[in-house]
Enzyme design. Structure first.
Site, mmCIF file in Angstrom:
data_model
loop_
_atom_site.group_PDB
_atom_site.id
_atom_site.type_symbol
_atom_site.label_atom_id
_atom_site.label_comp_id
_atom_site.label_asym_id
_atom_site.label_seq_id
_atom_site.Cartn_x
_atom_site.Cartn_y
_atom_site.Cartn_z
ATOM 1 N N GLU A 110 12.277 -9.480 -0.560
ATOM 2 C CA GLU A 110 11.474 -10.686 -0.778
ATOM 3 C C GLU A 110 12.171 -11.659 -1.731
ATOM 4 O OE1 GLU A 110 6.992 -9.026 -0.039
ATOM 5 O OE2 GLU A 110 8.131 -8.158 -1.687
ATOM 6 N N GLU A 130 7.127 -1.166 2.384
ATOM 7 C CA GLU A 130 5.925 -0.945 1.573
ATOM 8 C C GLU A 130 4.875 -0.093 2.286
ATOM 9 O OE1 GLU A 130 7.577 -4.715 -0.380
ATOM 10 O OE2 GLU A 130 7.633 -3.740 1.583
#
Length: 255
Positions: A110, A130
């Site tokens: 990210e 995740e």
């Protein structure tokens, strides 16, 4: 002996090099490293002699994501209004190049998503795993990734948590360049090409590419004009034209 700073900075020819420096933890993001990146971006924004930045990691890894030990202690490696790593919800006006070695995973990917350009070592890996930990890529992975690669591929990466290598990332248009050696060397080469150009033009160009996805056809030319007008009326625009005519390098003033 004092501990090494969690973020190192140096300047080369108008380029601010920002290095995440927790190699023992594969540069997993903690609060201190997050604050160090944010401070470096403030420096980039404020210093007129800096044209762009490179964000990289020490020890052969870009960033392995959030420091889960810190997470279990209740620590959040984000800053209000700026996001994870001090960068995912806010970007400085000047360009940032990610130099990726090893892994850019979860929050690390990210962070890379939040940079404007990416140079990666051929052996690097990217992913938002995740879901494998019962979490979700909430620092921009689910929002930004489908804007940068085909949405179905973004969906697959989010739902499986699988990694992709640099070759696949390049094929998808996610990264700009693959290098065989350390990514920082390729990033410096790219940064030199960026930093040689007019600073006002760089800022306006980044802003338009960043913001224009939300502009309607009816408003896009008017909105672009508001970004571009100061560039065309600047001293640098006249200097660029004069330098071209005189076959010399321009002397940019940023105004």
């Amino acid at each position: 002996m004092s501990e090494a700073p969690e973020v190192l900075t140096e300047v080369e020819d108008g380029v601010l090099i920002v290095t995440m420096n927790r190699p023992e933890a594969k540069n997993a993001m903690n609060k201190g490293q997050c604050e160090g990146i944010a401070a470096a971006m403030d420096r980039l924004e404020a210093d007129p002699d800096l044209r762009c930045a490179i964000l990289t990691g020490s020890g052969g890894t870009f960033c392995s994501g959030m420091d889960l030990k810190g997470f279990l202690r209740g620590e959040r490696p984000s800053i209000e209004g700026r996001g994870f790593g001090g960068l995912t919800e806010w970007t400085p006006s000047k360009p940032i190049i990610a130099a990726v070695d090893g892994y850019a995973l979860a929050g690390g990917m990210e962070l890379a998503l939040s940079c404007d350009l990416i140079v990666a070592n051929a052996n690097s890996k990217f992913g938002i795993p995740e879901a494998k930990r019962g979490l979700a890529a909430a620092a921009g992975g689910l929002i930004k990734l489908p804007r940068q690669i085909p949405p179905r591929i973004a969906m697959e990466l989010a739902l499986t948590g699988d990694f992709i290598d640099a070759k696949r990332a390049y094929e998808l248009g996610f990264i700009n360049r693959i290098v065989e050696g350390p990514a920082i060397e390729g990033a410096k080469e790219l940064a030199r090409a960026v930093a040689a150009n007019g600073p006002l033009a760089l800022i306006a160009s980044k802003a338009i590419i960043r913001d224009s996805h939300s502009w309607s056809e009816e408003e896009m030319w008017k909105k672009q004009a508001s970004y571009i007008a100061p560039v065309f009326s600047s001293e640098d625009a006249r200097e660029g034209a004069a330098a071209f005519a005189e076959k010399r390098k321009p002397n940019w003033k940023g105004k």
